[in-house]
Write an enzyme that holds these catalytic residues in place. Structure first.
Site, PDB file in Angstrom:
ATOM      1  N   ASP A   1       0.839  -1.201   0.000  1.00 35.27           N
ATOM      2  CA  ASP A   1       0.000   0.000   0.000  1.00 35.27           C
ATOM      3  C   ASP A   1       0.873   1.250   0.000  1.00 35.27           C
ATOM      4  O   ASP A   1       0.609   2.220  -0.732  1.00 35.27           O
ATOM      5  CB  ASP A   1      -0.908  -0.036   1.229  1.00 35.27           C
ATOM      6  CG  ASP A   1      -1.763   1.213   1.363  1.00 35.27           C
ATOM      7  OD1 ASP A   1      -2.418   1.593   0.389  1.00 35.27           O
ATOM      8  OD2 ASP A   1      -1.763   1.816   2.450  1.00 35.27           O
TER       9      ASP A   1
ATOM     10  N   GLU B   1      -2.042  -4.986  -3.902  1.00 36.65           N
ATOM     11  CA  GLU B   1      -1.083  -4.284  -3.058  1.00 36.65           C
ATOM     12  C   GLU B   1      -0.005  -5.230  -2.540  1.00 36.65           C
ATOM     13  O   GLU B   1       1.171  -4.861  -2.456  1.00 36.65           O
ATOM     14  CB  GLU B   1      -1.814  -3.615  -1.895  1.00 36.65           C
ATOM     15  CG  GLU B   1      -2.725  -2.487  -2.336  1.00 36.65           C
ATOM     16  CD  GLU B   1      -3.551  -1.904  -1.208  1.00 36.65           C
ATOM     17  OE1 GLU B   1      -4.059  -0.787  -1.359  1.00 36.65           O
ATOM     18  OE2 GLU B   1      -3.684  -2.586  -0.159  1.00 36.65           O
TER      19      GLU B   1
END
Length: 235
Positions: free
Chosen positions: A51, A123
């Protein structure tokens, strides 16, 4: 070469990246339901890392692509590009679903197409590439996956809730209110339906993997329905 190796090679071809440490890719594809006794073997930690790497990479791309843009515009573009829905679309393009390691219950519930899980895995893969090949490799992966979206945002870049509130206030109406209409899915991958109410007008609804996302989707649905926003609007 066994089937697992062949499958890994097929996914690596989609990513245009070959892992030196294949275990990193396996971990990025492992849902917690497939490793309940040791959650560190699931993708959760890689998702946390990915992320941040994704955000940095996209910010880097935006600075290069929009040299005259101010911070506010860059922030809106960044939020649009890294939102969970965008990550899920990237994971679908990579065709990660067939490669996921899932518990039996998740398989039967259709988790291979679950957008919340796919977004997390996107992610996690970015995080895995970062650990395997460094920032340059991760940045290149992100650019291949997200570059086409850079100049063609899927949604208006302005915050929908803010835009709707300003529209209502400009017409002397009370601030819009939001209500939870429905919550479904397991605790680790919920889906929310939220309705937005504007005085004197029909409710509009939106879905999201978090309440705040569903509220934004509901506000956007209202703005589009009432033709306050157009589909191709990007400011």
């Amino acid at each position: 070469m066994g089937r697992k190796s062949a499958d890994t090679a097929a996914l690596e071809a989609q990513l245009a990246y070959s892992f030196a440490d294949k275990d990193l890719l396996k971990r990025a594809l492992t849902h917690v339901s497939a490793s309940p006794s040791d959650k560190t073997r699931s993708y959760q930690r890689l998702e946390f890392l990915g992320d941040r790497v994704l955000g940095l990479s996209v910010a880097d791309m935006l600075l290069a692509a929009f040299p005259a843009a101010e911070e506010g515009e860059l922030s809106r573009r960044l939020a649009e590009l890294v939102r969970k829905e965008s990550c899920a679309e990237v994971a679908l393009a990579w065709d990660v679903g067939p490669h996921l390691h899932l518990g039996d219950g998740e398989v039967s519930s259709g988790a291979r197409r679950n957008r919340a899980i796919l977004a997390d895995v996107c992610e996690a893969i970015v995080g895995a590439v970062f650990l395997d090949g460094g920032y340059a490799a991760a940045r290149a992966l992100v650019e291949r996956a997200f570059a086409a979206r850079l100049h063609a945002p899927r949604r208006p870049l302005r915050d929908a809730k803010t835009a709707l509130q300003e529209w209502a206030q400009g017409r002397g109406l009370p601030a819009p209110t939001y209500e939870l209409v429905e919550r479904s899915g397991p605790d680790h991958a919920p889906e929310f339906v939220v309705g937005v109410n504007v005085e004197g007008m029909a409710q509009a609804q939106g879905r999201g993997t978090a309440k705040r996302n569903a509220e934004q989707a509901a506000a956007e649905a209202f703005l589009l329905r009432e033709r306050i926003w157009t589909v191709n609007q990007d400011v």
